[in-house]
Design an enzyme around this catalytic site. Structure first.
Site: not given
Length: 365
Positions: A96-98, A104, A126
């Site tokens: 995952y990323c933000f 991602s 996230y």
């Protein structure tokens, strides 16, 4: 990229302790992440800052171009190698990323191009996971019936909790025993990490109609207990665990002297005793105002004598009068004052075995 897998079943993600690759920058990871997540970023903190500045001044397209310039060649390959090594050891994980956006997606695409592995990413990233955990904490706390275990300092509340399946150990999650002497040898989690870990415990145990909590204030050390948890637990049935003074001293000696000394030595053999001594001296200093100057100085003398004896003779018995005085002269008066406000909620009193029998009768196990 659109064909690569996304995950949106967040409950199973956390119930299964799914290993996670956090592709955000290290500074973001350190502010808050999830258990079983590891920081393997697409960009370093410095690269992220450069790209952010470019985005503000020149727009998204130029920022993306700069990103590809900064992360290419050997730098790119080194990061792909780290991801592939993680995937080899955690084939059932996710990344995952933000927000589940470019970082991602790019990571996922590079992994696929390098290995042919369609490693899933978290839909919404996230931010979506964090929102889910906050909402689940609120929902589950509104659904379950909490039962609170209270009692004098040293009576063994945590030891009791460890014998109960359907319980939430707030102090364990906070890595703190909830008092001036409550620090452990390691740091407390960030507020976000504490809340995330608490939410995951609630998700895993949400099938229980009852959940047992220890009686806590609004904070455990530096972390704050979420309002929805406080609201339910401060109105819940209260069980008072009772223990003799001798038992309380023995339990406290184990927790705050023997085990703390062992943990400090294990953590840093060379400075272990020094760190153990500092823990005692700093903890005592925290309650100096409450003790008053005369009592504080008397206690400080006892503590220094106990430390000298422990260091030179390897005998912990010098702490016995210290622990006894702290329990009887400091903690008990505060407890007696606070418990009077809660007596209308008390549904049972007894020893550890009697409390366990009572909880069994209420089908808590």
């Amino acid at each position: 990229m659109s064909e690569l897998t996304q995950i949106d079943d967040f409950t199973q993600l956390f119930v299964n302790n799914t290993p996670l690759v956090d592709t955000r920058a290290p500074i973001e990871f350190n502010q808050g992440a999830f258990p079983y997540a590891q920081s393997f970023p697409l960009m370093s903190d410095d690269e992220r800052e450069q790209i952010g500045t470019c985005y503000k001044n020149k727009g998204q397209e130029k920022a993306i171009e700069l990103g590809y310039e900064l992360v290419q060649g050997q730098v790119k390959q080194a990061r792909i190698d780290v991801w592939l090594n993680f995937i080899k050891n955690n084939p059932n994980g996710a990344l995952y990323c933000f927000r589940g956006g470019l970082r991602s997606q790019i990571t996922q695409q590079w992994i696929y191009e390098a290995s042919g592995i369609n490693y899933p990413r978290i839909k919404g990233g996230y931010k979506a996971l964090r929102r889910f955990l906050i909402d689940e904490t609120d929902r589950i706390m509104n659904k379950v019936t909490p039962i609170i275990v209270g009692g004098q300092t040293g009576c063994g509340k945590t030891l009791l909790l460890n014998k109960i399946q359907h319980q939430i150990d707030l102090e364990g999650l906070a890595n703190h025993r909830g008092s001036a002497f409550g620090n452990t040898t390691t740091e407390q989690p960030t507020q976000i990490n504490f809340e995330n870990a608490l939410a995951i415990e609630l998700i895993k145990k949400q099938a229980s109609s009852y959940l047992v909590f220890e009686d806590e204030g609004s904070n455990v050390g530096t972390v704050h207990i979420p309002e929805c948890v406080q609201v339910k637990t401060t109105k819940a049935d209260l069980i008072l665990l009772e223990a003799s003074l001798d038992d309380r001293i023995a339990i406290s000696m184990d927790a705050y002297v023997i085990n703390m000394h062992r943990d400090f030595i294990h953590q840093h053999a060379k400075n272990g005793f020094k760190n153990f001594a500092n823990y005692w001296l700093r903890s005592l200093e925290k309650i100096q105002k409450r003790l008053g100057l005369e009592r504080y100085q008397a206690m400080l003398k006892l503590v220094n004598q106990a430390l000298d004896r422990y260091k030179n003779q390897a005998e912990a018995d010098g702490f016995y009068p210290v622990v006894k005085e702290l329990l009887v002269g400091y903690y008990d008066p505060m407890y007696n004052y606070q418990i009077q406000k809660k007596m209308d909620r008390v549904v049972f009193k007894g020893s550890a075995d009697e409390v366990l029998d009572y909880l069994s009768s209420r089908s808590v196990f």
